[in-house]
Design an enzyme around this catalytic site. Sequence first.
Site, mmCIF file in Angstrom:
data_model
loop_
_atom_site.group_PDB
_atom_site.id
_atom_site.type_symbol
_atom_site.label_atom_id
_atom_site.label_comp_id
_atom_site.label_asym_id
_atom_site.label_seq_id
_atom_site.Cartn_x
_atom_site.Cartn_y
_atom_site.Cartn_z
ATOM 1 N N ARG A 1 3.289 -6.555 -3.064
ATOM 2 C CA ARG A 1 4.725 -6.309 -2.911
ATOM 3 C C ARG A 1 5.529 -7.061 -3.977
ATOM 4 O O ARG A 1 6.725 -7.268 -3.839
ATOM 5 C CB ARG A 1 5.177 -6.719 -1.505
ATOM 6 C CG ARG A 1 4.612 -5.823 -0.408
ATOM 7 C CD ARG A 1 5.436 -5.917 0.854
ATOM 8 N NE ARG A 1 4.862 -5.126 1.935
ATOM 9 C CZ ARG A 1 5.116 -3.831 2.132
ATOM 10 N NH1 ARG A 1 5.907 -3.189 1.318
ATOM 11 N NH2 ARG A 1 4.568 -3.194 3.154
ATOM 12 N N GLY B 1 10.110 2.892 -1.123
ATOM 13 C CA GLY B 1 11.480 2.577 -1.531
ATOM 14 C C GLY B 1 11.564 1.388 -2.482
ATOM 15 O O GLY B 1 12.275 1.435 -3.491
ATOM 16 N N THR C 1 4.569 6.455 1.369
ATOM 17 C CA THR C 1 4.776 5.464 2.427
ATOM 18 C C THR C 1 4.537 6.141 3.766
ATOM 19 O O THR C 1 4.901 7.315 3.940
ATOM 20 C CB THR C 1 6.185 4.837 2.438
ATOM 21 O OG1 THR C 1 6.373 4.137 3.683
ATOM 22 C CG2 THR C 1 7.304 5.852 2.305
ATOM 23 N N ILE C 2 3.953 5.391 4.681
ATOM 24 C CA ILE C 2 3.772 5.954 6.018
ATOM 25 C C ILE C 2 5.111 6.094 6.732
ATOM 26 O O ILE C 2 5.217 6.756 7.750
ATOM 27 C CB ILE C 2 2.803 5.100 6.885
ATOM 28 C CG1 ILE C 2 3.373 3.694 7.135
ATOM 29 C CG2 ILE C 2 1.425 5.036 6.264
ATOM 30 C CD1 ILE C 2 2.697 2.965 8.287
ATOM 31 N N ASP C 3 6.168 5.441 6.192
ATOM 32 C CA ASP C 3 7.472 5.443 6.866
ATOM 33 C C ASP C 3 8.272 6.732 6.647
ATOM 34 O O ASP C 3 9.235 6.985 7.358
ATOM 35 C CB ASP C 3 8.318 4.259 6.374
ATOM 36 C CG ASP C 3 7.613 2.931 6.537
ATOM 37 O OD1 ASP C 3 6.720 2.848 7.409
ATOM 38 O OD2 ASP C 3 7.934 1.978 5.802
ATOM 39 N N MET D 1 4.961 1.680 13.605
ATOM 40 C CA MET D 1 5.610 1.195 12.373
ATOM 41 C C MET D 1 6.729 2.136 11.921
ATOM 42 O O MET D 1 7.112 3.041 12.642
ATOM 43 C CB MET D 1 4.572 1.029 11.272
ATOM 44 C CG MET D 1 3.798 -0.266 11.370
ATOM 45 S SD MET D 1 2.714 -0.432 9.940
ATOM 46 C CE MET D 1 2.343 -2.186 10.023
ATOM 47 N N GLU E 1 9.178 0.017 15.346
ATOM 48 C CA GLU E 1 9.311 -1.433 15.131
ATOM 49 C C GLU E 1 10.754 -1.837 14.802
ATOM 50 O O GLU E 1 11.167 -2.955 15.079
ATOM 51 C CB GLU E 1 8.364 -1.905 14.022
ATOM 52 C CG GLU E 1 8.631 -1.264 12.673
ATOM 53 C CD GLU E 1 7.700 -1.737 11.562
ATOM 54 O OE1 GLU E 1 6.947 -2.699 11.758
ATOM 55 O OE2 GLU E 1 7.744 -1.127 10.478
ATOM 56 N N VAL F 1 -3.537 -0.310 11.792
ATOM 57 C CA VAL F 1 -4.415 0.820 12.134
ATOM 58 C C VAL F 1 -3.782 2.116 11.607
ATOM 59 O O VAL F 1 -4.467 3.024 11.145
ATOM 60 C CB VAL F 1 -4.593 0.894 13.672
ATOM 61 C CG1 VAL F 1 -5.217 2.207 14.091
ATOM 62 C CG2 VAL F 1 -5.418 -0.270 14.158
#
Length: 375
Positions: A76, A113, A135-137, A179, A232, A300
């Site tokens: 990061r 981002g 990104t998983i987001d 998440m 989250e 996970v």
Amino acid sequence: MEKTTRIGILTAGGDSPGLNAAIRGVGKAALGYYGMEFIGFRDGFRGLAENRTMQLSKTTLAGILTVGGTILGTSRDKPHRMEINGQVQDMTQAIVDTCKKNSLDVLVCLGGGGTQRNALRLVKAGLPVVTLPKTIDNDVAMTDATVGFDTAMGIATEAIDRLHSTAHSHHRIVVVEIMGHRAGWLALGAGIAGGADVILIPEIPYEVASIAQAIRKRSRRGTNFSIVAVAEGAMSGVDWHAREAADQKRAAAQTETDRQAAKLELGTLDARHAGNTMRLARQLEELTGLESRVTILGYVQRGGTPSPADRLLATRLGTACTDLIDKGVFGVMVAARGEGTEPVPIEEVAGKVKTVPLDHPWVESARRVETCLGD
Ligand code: F6P
């Protein structure tokens, strides 16, 4: 003779399923289809600043399509604020030097981002950069989709499916933390697909009393278990207002002292938020009389084999990236647009977050099937 185009590539930010598929997509098209050169940098912007490279040949790229994580490693670290030997330093010039040393014609950055913001800094420093959204987001602006989201949503959905067994057998509330950072895409998508009874997302501040009421209503009609999918970043109305106020203070701060005070307040609120899911479960147990348990899915959701949809997306974006490089189009993110792709200037992406619009069809559908969204 024309010079062969030389591509450098890195992965930055949290690991995400499909990163290797994207590296492969860029690499195979670059090396094979276009006859370009291809080199990797390890551990995100840190490896670039430290000139740590990885040779990427057709052999290295073979067999990585289905492998989780990233063969390049990630971090990061930010180019302009990197800790080197215990001191925070601006490594932008070192990065420019690395690109020169390696005779790069373009740098490809795969990330979310934060990576888009860091890539923009490098564009401003004069580097030719192309980014890919992962990104998983699913919270990167200006793209329909991000690499990793589909896989993570599948994992979280399967987790909710499995949690149903214990919830209904033991007549419990199971609060499952999903998440997504400050966006609710993952919790909302998995929550709907897994049939969660309550879905809480950051975009909709919740009232614990409303959630308890919905769970009691289920109990009254004989369904004495409930699954609560909580993002989250989801917050109660009270916490949401406190954070908004602190955020506004930081934005309005005129002096460094005011800025530091606002940052401290935000830090305190964020630290308190870390225990939010446990607190929510306790509150629901008290208000409903049903035993409550917590499952935090954590990493996970980011691990393992990417889904077919993510492999496809990564390959589409990766190959489109080389098409743009071939045309000399730089300073853009390769966005997913419908079945195709589109170059979007990085400055139109950086600093923006794609959150769930309150009138999004997923929100509407969740309400239609009587899912409690906590409001
Ligand atoms: O951005 C992906 C993500 O998994 C978020 O959902 C989460 O908030 C964050 O990364 C966790 O970050 P870290 O890898 O630093 O623990």
